[in-house]
Design a protein around this motif. Sequence first.
Motif, PDB file in Angstrom:
ATOM      1  N   THR A   1       0.835  -1.204   0.000  1.00 57.50           N
ATOM      2  CA  THR A   1       0.000   0.000   0.000  1.00 57.50           C
ATOM      3  C   THR A   1       0.868   1.251   0.000  1.00 57.50           C
ATOM      4  OG1 THR A   1      -1.719  -1.185   1.200  1.00 57.50           O
ATOM      5  CG2 THR A   1      -1.837   1.213   1.211  1.00 57.50           C
ATOM      6  N   TRP A   2       1.921   1.247   0.816  1.00 56.24           N
ATOM      7  CA  TRP A   2       2.814   2.404   0.861  1.00 56.24           C
ATOM      8  C   TRP A   2       3.558   2.573  -0.458  1.00 56.24           C
ATOM      9  CZ3 TRP A   2       1.393   5.632   4.201  1.00 56.24           C
ATOM     10  CH2 TRP A   2       0.941   5.240   5.450  1.00 56.24           C
ATOM     11  N   PHE A   3       3.927   1.445  -1.100  1.00 57.85           N
ATOM     12  CA  PHE A   3       4.580   1.536  -2.409  1.00 57.85           C
ATOM     13  C   PHE A   3       3.651   2.154  -3.443  1.00 57.85           C
ATOM     14  CE2 PHE A   3       7.667  -2.007  -1.266  1.00 57.85           C
ATOM     15  CZ  PHE A   3       8.740  -1.134  -1.157  1.00 57.85           C
ATOM     16  N   VAL A   4       2.372   1.820  -3.389  1.00 61.75           N
ATOM     17  CA  VAL A   4       1.421   2.394  -4.343  1.00 61.75           C
ATOM     18  C   VAL A   4       1.192   3.875  -4.030  1.00 61.75           C
ATOM     19  CG1 VAL A   4      -0.973   2.334  -5.120  1.00 61.75           C
ATOM     20  CG2 VAL A   4       0.293   0.204  -4.858  1.00 61.75           C
TER      21      VAL A   4
ATOM     22  N   VAL B   1       3.272   6.219  -7.051  1.00 56.51           N
ATOM     23  CA  VAL B   1       2.630   6.961  -8.137  1.00 56.51           C
ATOM     24  C   VAL B   1       3.222   8.366  -8.280  1.00 56.51           C
ATOM     25  CG1 VAL B   1       0.435   7.899  -8.944  1.00 56.51           C
ATOM     26  CG2 VAL B   1       0.524   5.578  -8.055  1.00 56.51           C
ATOM     27  N   PRO B   2       3.412   9.146  -7.200  1.00 52.09           N
ATOM     28  CA  PRO B   2       4.070  10.446  -7.389  1.00 52.09           C
ATOM     29  C   PRO B   2       5.511  10.314  -7.894  1.00 52.09           C
ATOM     30  CG  PRO B   2       2.986  10.387  -5.260  1.00 52.09           C
ATOM     31  CD  PRO B   2       2.911   9.012  -5.824  1.00 52.09           C
ATOM     32  N   ALA B   3       6.203   9.267  -7.467  1.00 56.50           N
ATOM     33  CA  ALA B   3       7.585   9.074  -7.929  1.00 56.50           C
ATOM     34  C   ALA B   3       7.612   8.779  -9.432  1.00 56.50           C
ATOM     35  CB  ALA B   3       8.250   7.936  -7.156  1.00 56.50           C
ATOM     36  N   VAL B   4       6.702   7.935  -9.892  1.00 61.07           N
ATOM     37  CA  VAL B   4       6.632   7.622 -11.320  1.00 61.07           C
ATOM     38  C   VAL B   4       6.200   8.855 -12.113  1.00 61.07           C
ATOM     39  CG1 VAL B   4       5.378   6.245 -13.033  1.00 61.07           C
ATOM     40  CG2 VAL B   4       6.275   5.156 -10.978  1.00 61.07           C
ATOM     41  N   ALA B   5       5.282   9.636 -11.562  1.00 60.51           N
ATOM     42  CA  ALA B   5       4.852  10.866 -12.236  1.00 60.51           C
ATOM     43  C   ALA B   5       6.011  11.856 -12.350  1.00 60.51           C
ATOM     44  CB  ALA B   5       3.682  11.499 -11.480  1.00 60.51           C
ATOM     45  N   ALA B   6       6.822  11.949 -11.311  1.00 63.13           N
ATOM     46  CA  ALA B   6       7.982  12.845 -11.365  1.00 63.13           C
ATOM     47  C   ALA B   6       8.986  12.375 -12.408  1.00 63.13           C
ATOM     48  CB  ALA B   6       8.643  12.927  -9.988  1.00 63.13           C
TER      49      ALA B   6
ATOM     50  N   PHE C   1      10.261  14.400 -15.764  1.00 63.99           N
ATOM     51  CA  PHE C   1      11.682  14.544 -16.079  1.00 63.99           C
ATOM     52  C   PHE C   1      11.992  14.019 -17.481  1.00 63.99           C
ATOM     53  CE2 PHE C   1      15.976  12.718 -16.128  1.00 63.99           C
ATOM     54  CZ  PHE C   1      16.717  13.863 -15.908  1.00 63.99           C
ATOM     55  N   VAL C   2      11.450  12.868 -17.820  1.00 62.44           N
ATOM     56  CA  VAL C   2      11.698  12.277 -19.143  1.00 62.44           C
ATOM     57  C   VAL C   2      11.160  13.183 -20.244  1.00 62.44           C
ATOM     58  CG1 VAL C   2      11.028  10.374 -20.662  1.00 62.44           C
ATOM     59  CG2 VAL C   2      11.879   9.903 -18.372  1.00 62.44           C
ATOM     60  N   HIS C   3       9.964  13.708 -20.058  1.00 61.18           N
ATOM     61  CA  HIS C   3       9.399  14.579 -21.090  1.00 61.18           C
ATOM     62  C   HIS C   3      10.190  15.897 -21.204  1.00 61.18           C
ATOM     63  CE1 HIS C   3       5.909  11.841 -20.876  1.00 61.18           C
ATOM     64  NE2 HIS C   3       5.946  12.071 -22.179  1.00 61.18           N
ATOM     65  N   ALA C   4      10.730  16.357 -20.099  1.00 58.34           N
ATOM     66  CA  ALA C   4      11.570  17.549 -20.173  1.00 58.34           C
ATOM     67  C   ALA C   4      12.865  17.241 -20.928  1.00 58.34           C
ATOM     68  CB  ALA C   4      11.887  18.060 -18.772  1.00 58.34           C
TER      69      ALA C   4
ATOM     70  N   VAL D   1       5.373  21.373 -23.176  1.00 59.84           N
ATOM     71  CA  VAL D   1       3.953  21.360 -22.788  1.00 59.84           C
ATOM     72  C   VAL D   1       3.639  20.079 -22.022  1.00 59.84           C
ATOM     73  CG1 VAL D   1       1.594  21.422 -23.667  1.00 59.84           C
ATOM     74  CG2 VAL D   1       3.359  22.796 -24.776  1.00 59.84           C
ATOM     75  N   THR D   2       4.124  18.967 -22.513  1.00 59.42           N
ATOM     76  CA  THR D   2       3.896  17.688 -21.841  1.00 59.42           C
ATOM     77  C   THR D   2       4.601  17.652 -20.489  1.00 59.42           C
ATOM     78  OG1 THR D   2       3.753  16.638 -24.003  1.00 59.42           O
ATOM     79  CG2 THR D   2       4.028  15.190 -22.133  1.00 59.42           C
ATOM     80  N   ALA D   3       5.785  18.214 -20.410  1.00 60.30           N
ATOM     81  CA  ALA D   3       6.508  18.238 -19.138  1.00 60.30           C
ATOM     82  C   ALA D   3       5.755  19.057 -18.094  1.00 60.30           C
ATOM     83  CB  ALA D   3       7.914  18.804 -19.345  1.00 60.30           C
ATOM     84  N   VAL D   4       5.139  20.159 -18.504  1.00 60.25           N
ATOM     85  CA  VAL D   4       4.360  20.973 -17.565  1.00 60.25           C
ATOM     86  C   VAL D   4       3.129  20.205 -17.098  1.00 60.25           C
ATOM     87  CG1 VAL D   4       2.925  23.042 -17.383  1.00 60.25           C
ATOM     88  CG2 VAL D   4       5.195  23.193 -18.378  1.00 60.25           C
ATOM     89  N   VAL D   5       2.443  19.531 -18.024  1.00 59.91           N
ATOM     90  CA  VAL D   5       1.262  18.735 -17.648  1.00 59.91           C
ATOM     91  C   VAL D   5       1.661  17.632 -16.668  1.00 59.91           C
ATOM     92  CG1 VAL D   5      -0.445  17.090 -18.544  1.00 59.91           C
ATOM     93  CG2 VAL D   5      -0.062  19.249 -19.725  1.00 59.91           C
ATOM     94  N   GLN D   6       2.772  16.956 -16.937  1.00 58.12           N
ATOM     95  CA  GLN D   6       3.217  15.899 -16.033  1.00 58.12           C
ATOM     96  C   GLN D   6       3.699  16.469 -14.700  1.00 58.12           C
ATOM     97  OE1 GLN D   6       1.526  13.526 -17.546  1.00 58.12           O
ATOM     98  NE2 GLN D   6       3.079  12.170 -16.730  1.00 58.12           N
ATOM     99  N   GLY D   7       4.263  17.662 -14.713  1.00 60.81           N
ATOM    100  CA  GLY D   7       4.663  18.303 -13.462  1.00 60.81           C
ATOM    101  C   GLY D   7       3.462  18.631 -12.589  1.00 60.81           C
ATOM    102  N   LEU D   8       2.393  19.126 -13.202  1.00 58.84           N
ATOM    103  CA  LEU D   8       1.166  19.401 -12.446  1.00 58.84           C
ATOM    104  C   LEU D   8       0.551  18.112 -11.918  1.00 58.84           C
ATOM    105  CD1 LEU D   8      -0.380  22.182 -14.699  1.00 58.84           C
ATOM    106  CD2 LEU D   8       0.722  22.459 -12.467  1.00 58.84           C
ATOM    107  N   PHE D   9       0.629  17.053 -12.721  1.00 57.25           N
ATOM    108  CA  PHE D   9       0.129  15.748 -12.266  1.00 57.25           C
ATOM    109  C   PHE D   9       0.956  15.261 -11.079  1.00 57.25           C
ATOM    110  CE2 PHE D   9       0.238  11.015 -12.863  1.00 57.25           C
ATOM    111  CZ  PHE D   9      -1.026  10.773 -12.368  1.00 57.25           C
ATOM    112  N   THR D  10       2.252  15.507 -11.099  1.00 53.07           N
ATOM    113  CA  THR D  10       3.104  15.121  -9.977  1.00 53.07           C
ATOM    114  C   THR D  10       2.677  15.850  -8.705  1.00 53.07           C
ATOM    115  OG1 THR D  10       4.948  14.716 -11.478  1.00 53.07           O
ATOM    116  CG2 THR D  10       5.489  15.057  -9.152  1.00 53.07           C
ATOM    117  N   LEU D  11       2.375  17.136  -8.824  1.00 54.14           N
ATOM    118  CA  LEU D  11       1.911  17.893  -7.657  1.00 54.14           C
ATOM    119  C   LEU D  11       0.586  17.350  -7.130  1.00 54.14           C
ATOM    120  CD1 LEU D  11       2.791  21.551  -8.681  1.00 54.14           C
ATOM    121  CD2 LEU D  11       3.923  20.106  -6.989  1.00 54.14           C
TER     122      LEU D  11
END
Length: 123
Positions: free
Chosen positions: A73-76, A80-85, A89-92, A98-108
């Motif tokens: 449960t803690w891994f999930v 998810v925020p770690a994978v989003a971050a 980073f990959v899209h940047a 534009v995609t990096a900004v969308v993924q950054g907001l998703f990370t937040l």
Amino acid sequence: MASPPADDQDSPAPPRRERPSWLIDVAVALLLLVADAVIVVVAGVLLLAVGLGTAQPSHSPRPVQSRDTPVLTWFVVWGVPAVAAMGAFVHARLRMPVTAVVQGLFTLACAFLAIAWTRMLLS
């Protein structure tokens, strides 16, 4: 001054990756925006459902119980925020701003939900 060896003169500079077109960047950003919105809404609804399901009525005494949360449960929750971050980073690095900004907001959003889930699981 000595000239460099002939091998160095003939070797081309390392090829530089071209940046994807703006159209591809915006299309990928829109697709990810829809997928990210679905993930955030589902996580929020699950947070609400699980939180309300485990809530004790205010007039009943709270029983002392030990609720151990499984490690998975803690891994999930924090994975998810770690994978989003990493996705941001990959899209940047792919030079898709534009995609990096969308993924950054998703990370937040994922980090905010992970904090809410952690508070609920620890209470």
